[in-house]
Design a protein around this motif. Structure first.
Motif, PDB file in Angstrom:
ATOM      1  N   ASN A  14       0.840  -1.198   0.000  1.00  0.00           N
ATOM      2  CA  ASN A  14       0.000   0.000   0.000  1.00  0.00           C
ATOM      3  C   ASN A  14       0.879   1.253   0.000  1.00  0.00           C
ATOM      4  O   ASN A  14       0.615   2.222   0.698  1.00  0.00           O
ATOM      5  CB  ASN A  14      -0.975   0.006   1.189  1.00  0.00           C
ATOM      6  CG  ASN A  14      -2.022   1.119   1.101  1.00  0.00           C
ATOM      7  OD1 ASN A  14      -2.313   1.758   2.090  1.00  0.00           O
ATOM      8  ND2 ASN A  14      -2.579   1.359  -0.068  1.00  0.00           N
ATOM      9  N   ARG A  36     -10.915   3.723  -1.356  1.00  0.00           N
ATOM     10  CA  ARG A  36     -10.117   3.153  -0.270  1.00  0.00           C
ATOM     11  C   ARG A  36      -8.878   2.504  -0.880  1.00  0.00           C
ATOM     12  O   ARG A  36      -8.899   2.077  -2.030  1.00  0.00           O
ATOM     13  CB  ARG A  36     -10.881   2.058   0.465  1.00  0.00           C
ATOM     14  CG  ARG A  36     -12.109   2.481   1.194  1.00  0.00           C
ATOM     15  CD  ARG A  36     -12.757   1.257   1.890  1.00  0.00           C
ATOM     16  NE  ARG A  36     -13.937   1.641   2.617  1.00  0.00           N
ATOM     17  CZ  ARG A  36     -15.154   1.736   2.090  1.00  0.00           C
ATOM     18  NH1 ARG A  36     -15.340   1.466   0.820  1.00  0.00           N
ATOM     19  NH2 ARG A  36     -16.176   2.098   2.824  1.00  0.00           N
ATOM     20  N   ALA A  38      -5.445  -0.218   0.559  1.00  0.00           N
ATOM     21  CA  ALA A  38      -4.873  -0.965   1.680  1.00  0.00           C
ATOM     22  C   ALA A  38      -3.811  -1.918   1.159  1.00  0.00           C
ATOM     23  O   ALA A  38      -3.699  -2.150  -0.043  1.00  0.00           O
ATOM     24  CB  ALA A  38      -5.971  -1.739   2.419  1.00  0.00           C
ATOM     25  N   GLU A  64      -0.527  10.845   2.599  1.00  0.00           N
ATOM     26  CA  GLU A  64      -1.042   9.475   2.672  1.00  0.00           C
ATOM     27  C   GLU A  64      -0.115   8.567   3.475  1.00  0.00           C
ATOM     28  O   GLU A  64       1.099   8.779   3.503  1.00  0.00           O
ATOM     29  CB  GLU A  64      -1.233   8.899   1.261  1.00  0.00           C
ATOM     30  CG  GLU A  64      -2.262   9.642   0.440  1.00  0.00           C
ATOM     31  CD  GLU A  64      -3.645   9.650   1.046  1.00  0.00           C
ATOM     32  OE1 GLU A  64      -4.042   8.642   1.673  1.00  0.00           O
ATOM     33  OE2 GLU A  64      -4.338  10.677   0.933  1.00  0.00           O
ATOM     34  N   LYS A  67      -2.050   1.616   4.749  1.00  0.00           N
ATOM     35  CA  LYS A  67      -3.069   1.086   5.648  1.00  0.00           C
ATOM     36  C   LYS A  67      -3.148  -0.429   5.485  1.00  0.00           C
ATOM     37  O   LYS A  67      -2.949  -0.952   4.395  1.00  0.00           O
ATOM     38  CB  LYS A  67      -4.426   1.720   5.331  1.00  0.00           C
ATOM     39  CG  LYS A  67      -4.461   3.224   5.596  1.00  0.00           C
ATOM     40  CD  LYS A  67      -5.632   3.906   4.957  1.00  0.00           C
ATOM     41  CE  LYS A  67      -5.517   4.209   3.495  1.00  0.00           C
ATOM     42  NZ  LYS A  67      -4.398   4.971   3.022  1.00  0.00           N
TER      43      LYS A  67
END
Length: 137
Positions: A14, A36, A38, A64, A67
């Motif tokens: 990510n 989203r 991840a 950023e 995640k």
């Protein structure tokens, strides 16, 4: 597909591909799509070359952070797009799953990341036309 579809981009760290894809989707689709991203094994930071490559096209990803991929993130998304993370993404009925074959920008300089960035933009633009086309009026 709901009025405002949700897209989850997943790659291993990510830190590059999924972050660039999420940034492109947010930039190009605006509030028409929930975005989203991840990773199955998140890195400590977003790839600096990816941040610089996106900055060159006017998109700031500097705030950023990688995640971790969660079951809840997959469950809450209409479309899950994987990028080189194998079977790490849980599969739920009724979701749309895509796998984008993209070079990994990890350890690469900005010059090597630019073509990956540009290919992601093309893929994201096609995705938008498919899931959230502009409405007339």
């Amino acid at each position: 597909m709901p009025d405002k579809p949700s897209v989850l981009f997943v790659c291993v760290h990510n830190a590059g591909r999924s972050q660039m894809a999420a940034a492109w989707l947010a930039h190009l689709a605006g509030d028409r799509v929930e975005v989203r991203s991840a990773g199955s094994a998140p890195a400590d930071q977003v790839n600096p070359a990816a941040i610089e490559a996106m900055r060159e096209v006017g998109i700031d990803m500097s705030a950023e952070v990688p995640k971790v991929l969660t079951v809840d993130a997959v469950r809450a998304s209409d479309v899950c797009i994987t990028m080189g993370c194998g079977d790490a993404c849980p599969v739920f009925p009724g979701k749309r799953y895509l796998d984008w074959k993209l070079d990994d920008p990890a350890g690469q300089g900005v010059a090597a990341v630019r073509p990956i960035r540009d290919e992601i933009r093309r893929l994201v633009a096609d995705l938008i036309e498919d899931i959230a086309p502009k409405t007339a009026g």
